[in-house]
Design a protein around this motif. Structure first.
Motif, PDB file in Angstrom:
ATOM      1  N   UNK A 219       0.821  -1.208   0.000  1.00  0.00           N
ATOM      2  CA  UNK A 219       0.000   0.000   0.000  1.00  0.00           C
ATOM      3  C   UNK A 219       0.850   1.250   0.000  1.00  0.00           C
ATOM      4  N   UNK A 220       2.162   1.108   0.029  1.00  0.00           N
ATOM      5  CA  UNK A 220       3.022   2.275   0.112  1.00  0.00           C
ATOM      6  C   UNK A 220       3.797   2.473  -1.179  1.00  0.00           C
ATOM      7  N   UNK A 221       3.789   3.680  -1.743  1.00  0.00           N
ATOM      8  CA  UNK A 221       4.612   3.934  -2.919  1.00  0.00           C
ATOM      9  C   UNK A 221       6.083   3.934  -2.546  1.00  0.00           C
ATOM     10  N   UNK A 222       6.928   3.668  -3.536  1.00  0.00           N
ATOM     11  CA  UNK A 222       8.354   3.663  -3.287  1.00  0.00           C
ATOM     12  C   UNK A 222       8.797   5.062  -2.892  1.00  0.00           C
ATOM     13  N   UNK A 223       9.401   5.184  -1.744  1.00  0.00           N
ATOM     14  CA  UNK A 223       9.850   6.503  -1.291  1.00  0.00           C
ATOM     15  C   UNK A 223      10.904   6.312  -0.221  1.00  0.00           C
ATOM     16  N   UNK A 224      11.730   7.337  -0.100  1.00  0.00           N
ATOM     17  CA  UNK A 224      12.776   7.292   0.912  1.00  0.00           C
ATOM     18  C   UNK A 224      12.745   8.592   1.697  1.00  0.00           C
ATOM     19  N   UNK A 225      13.151   8.517   2.947  1.00  0.00           N
ATOM     20  CA  UNK A 225      13.275   9.750   3.715  1.00  0.00           C
ATOM     21  C   UNK A 225      12.186   9.917   4.750  1.00  0.00           C
ATOM     22  N   UNK A 226      12.430  10.790   5.688  1.00  0.00           N
ATOM     23  CA  UNK A 226      11.518  11.006   6.796  1.00  0.00           C
ATOM     24  C   UNK A 226      10.253  11.728   6.378  1.00  0.00           C
ATOM     25  N   UNK A 227      10.278  12.448   5.256  1.00  0.00           N
ATOM     26  CA  UNK A 227       9.134  13.261   4.870  1.00  0.00           C
ATOM     27  C   UNK A 227       8.022  12.463   4.200  1.00  0.00           C
ATOM     28  N   UNK A 228       8.238  11.180   4.019  1.00  0.00           N
ATOM     29  CA  UNK A 228       7.231  10.370   3.337  1.00  0.00           C
ATOM     30  C   UNK A 228       5.940  10.287   4.139  1.00  0.00           C
ATOM     31  N   UNK A 229       4.827  10.550   3.488  1.00  0.00           N
ATOM     32  CA  UNK A 229       3.507  10.392   4.090  1.00  0.00           C
ATOM     33  C   UNK A 229       2.921   9.085   3.602  1.00  0.00           C
ATOM     34  N   UNK A 232      -1.811   5.689   2.018  1.00  0.00           N
ATOM     35  CA  UNK A 232      -3.259   5.765   2.151  1.00  0.00           C
ATOM     36  C   UNK A 232      -3.727   7.218   2.220  1.00  0.00           C
ATOM     37  N   UNK A 233      -2.888   8.118   2.759  1.00  0.00           N
ATOM     38  CA  UNK A 233      -3.250   9.533   2.787  1.00  0.00           C
ATOM     39  C   UNK A 233      -3.232  10.101   1.375  1.00  0.00           C
ATOM     40  N   UNK A 234      -2.172   9.797   0.617  1.00  0.00           N
ATOM     41  CA  UNK A 234      -2.105  10.261  -0.765  1.00  0.00           C
ATOM     42  C   UNK A 234      -3.240   9.651  -1.582  1.00  0.00           C
ATOM     43  N   UNK A 235      -3.509   8.362  -1.391  1.00  0.00           N
ATOM     44  CA  UNK A 235      -4.582   7.701  -2.136  1.00  0.00           C
ATOM     45  C   UNK A 235      -5.920   8.367  -1.867  1.00  0.00           C
ATOM     46  N   UNK A 236      -6.181   8.705  -0.610  1.00  0.00           N
ATOM     47  CA  UNK A 236      -7.438   9.360  -0.270  1.00  0.00           C
ATOM     48  C   UNK A 236      -7.542  10.721  -0.954  1.00  0.00           C
ATOM     49  N   UNK A 237      -6.435  11.439  -1.019  1.00  0.00           N
ATOM     50  CA  UNK A 237      -6.462  12.736  -1.696  1.00  0.00           C
ATOM     51  C   UNK A 237      -6.681  12.563  -3.201  1.00  0.00           C
ATOM     52  N   UNK A 238      -6.051  11.552  -3.779  1.00  0.00           N
ATOM     53  CA  UNK A 238      -6.186  11.348  -5.220  1.00  0.00           C
ATOM     54  C   UNK A 238      -7.609  10.949  -5.611  1.00  0.00           C
ATOM     55  N   UNK A 239      -8.366  10.355  -4.684  1.00  0.00           N
ATOM     56  CA  UNK A 239      -9.752  10.018  -5.017  1.00  0.00           C
ATOM     57  C   UNK A 239     -10.606  11.259  -5.200  1.00  0.00           C
ATOM     58  N   UNK A 240     -10.118  12.420  -4.776  1.00  0.00           N
ATOM     59  CA  UNK A 240     -10.870  13.664  -4.935  1.00  0.00           C
ATOM     60  C   UNK A 240     -10.482  14.429  -6.201  1.00  0.00           C
ATOM     61  N   UNK A 241      -9.477  13.950  -6.913  1.00  0.00           N
ATOM     62  CA  UNK A 241      -9.031  14.649  -8.126  1.00  0.00           C
ATOM     63  C   UNK A 241     -10.055  14.434  -9.231  1.00  0.00           C
ATOM     64  N   UNK A 242     -10.513  15.520  -9.838  1.00  0.00           N
ATOM     65  CA  UNK A 242     -11.627  15.425 -10.777  1.00  0.00           C
ATOM     66  C   UNK A 242     -11.229  14.865 -12.132  1.00  0.00           C
ATOM     67  N   UNK A 243     -10.027  15.156 -12.599  1.00  0.00           N
ATOM     68  CA  UNK A 243      -9.634  14.666 -13.925  1.00  0.00           C
ATOM     69  C   UNK A 243      -8.945  13.314 -13.781  1.00  0.00           C
ATOM     70  N   UNK A 244      -9.469  12.265 -14.414  1.00  0.00           N
ATOM     71  CA  UNK A 244      -8.889  10.929 -14.236  1.00  0.00           C
ATOM     72  C   UNK A 244      -7.443  10.817 -14.701  1.00  0.00           C
ATOM     73  N   UNK A 245      -7.077  11.537 -15.766  1.00  0.00           N
ATOM     74  CA  UNK A 245      -5.696  11.449 -16.234  1.00  0.00           C
ATOM     75  C   UNK A 245      -4.739  12.122 -15.260  1.00  0.00           C
ATOM     76  N   UNK A 246      -5.163  13.219 -14.659  1.00  0.00           N
ATOM     77  CA  UNK A 246      -4.315  13.882 -13.669  1.00  0.00           C
ATOM     78  C   UNK A 246      -4.147  12.998 -12.439  1.00  0.00           C
TER      79      UNK A 246
END
Length: 347
Positions: A219-229, A232-246
């Motif tokens: 469930x986690x995208x590949x990322x490194x570093x302490x700043x990674x969120x 599931x938080x990013x996924x929840x935000x992306x479900x609100x994006x209106x344009x499917x390609x974006x």
């Protein structure tokens, strides 16, 4: 679209404009079961206003801050393309529209066009006496009229099979990412690129599409570093994006670290049929392209991009994200800013 065409239009005739009828329509709203209720805002004079209402009912939010270049949502065709894509992606089989009598004839026709395009059941609530305008609207469309509240409730609770043939009723609820912790609204840092799997292309051979890789449920995208969120938080935000390609482009960016130029090179065939793999091209030379497994949380978005391409009749080997580099990706950057996501700058 369903074989044989969509079901006949249902007109629920609430001649006395009683609140119970509208309440029943709102209670039927259950996107997870394939039913979507929209209460339009007819006072909005924007050309794509009704499409905007449907996007909001689907849980999407329109881009903001595009005064300099405008946004795709300002035009009817892109906005309705987005609506049709999400209706099919989320297996919406029954659309219920309140206050249809207050809509202009053009917007009523837009609803009929969406019904045909997506093969869905359409229920229209008419809150006054039947007028010649309604008869004209439906004169060439199969339909039936319901005039009692008990029958209306039965009609409103109808749950259809999705246009893709998958049951959207109680047998199968689509799973959405459930945040494990509250989203505090912080900015999400762009991940560093992961390695992927390099694919070598022989000279004079065409670059093939993405094959199927071993599935991953991460469930986690590949990322490194302490700043990674967490994803599931990013996924929840992306479900609100209106344009499917974006939404899809940002999901792929989060998984692979691909910049805007690389996103622009992705073709329809570079996401495999099961939406489990994406190919990122090194350049137009295609010498050392890389394959990345797509985590579970990205796959609905990846399918949405494919559906959008089918609706637009794009060839499978054509760019998946056309016009992504317009104004140096300004539209995509607006979307990323709207969900507080740092998009990697183009080198």
């Amino acid at each position: 679209m369903t074989a044989g065409g969509p079901p006949p239009v249902t007109v629920i005739h609430d001649k006395d404009d009683h609140p119970a009828w509208t309440t029943a329509a709102h209670a039927a709203h259950e996107p997870a079961l394939g039913r979507l209720t929209v209460d339009p805002s007819p006072a909005n004079g924007a050309p794509a206003a009704l499409a905007h209402d449907l996007l909001y009912a689907l849980g999407k939010r329109l881009p903001q801050g595009g005064e300099k270049y405008g946004t795709w949502a300002d035009s009817q065709r892109p906005a309705w393309d987005a609506v049709a894509t999400w209706v099919l992606t989320h297996h919406i089989g029954h659309l219920i529209v309140c206050r249809t009598d207050r809509l202009t004839h053009a917007r009523q026709r837009q609803l009929l066009a969406l019904r045909e395009r997506c093969g869905i059941r359409l229920t229209l609530l008419w809150h006054r006496q039947v007028t010649p305008a309604l008869r004209t609207l439906l004169e060439e469309t199969p339909h039936h009229i319901i005039e009692t509240l008990p029958q209306a409730r039965i009609a409103l609770d109808r749950t259809e099979h999705s246009p893709t043939g998958t049951p959207s009723a109680g047998q199968q609820r689509p799973t959405e990412p459930a945040p494990r912790r509250q989203d505090g609204g912080q900015w999400i840092t762009s991940p560093a690129p992961s390695d992927g799997v390099v694919t070598n292309r022989p000279k004079r051979a065409r670059c093939q599409g993405a094959p199927k890789l071993a599935p991953t449920t991460s469930s986690a995208p590949s990322a490194r570093g302490r700043d990674h969120t967490p994803a599931d938080v990013l996924a929840a935000r992306l479900t609100t994006v209106a344009h499917p390609l974006h939404a899809t482009a940002l999901a792929i960016h989060a998984v692979t670290g691909a910049d805007i130029n690389q996103l622009a090179l992705i073709r329809g065939i570079d996401i495999n049929e099961t939406a489990t793999t994406v190919k990122i091209h090194d350049s137009t030379a295609h010498r050392r392209c890389r394959l990345y497994p797509l985590p579970t949380w990205t796959r609905r978005l990846a399918r949405a991009a494919g559906i959008h391409g089918q609706l637009k009749d794009r060839a499978p080997d054509s760019p998946l994200f056309p016009l992504i580099t317009v104004q140096d990706g300004e539209q995509l950057r607006l979307t990323a800013t709207g969900i507080r996501y740092h998009l990697k700058p183009t080198p």
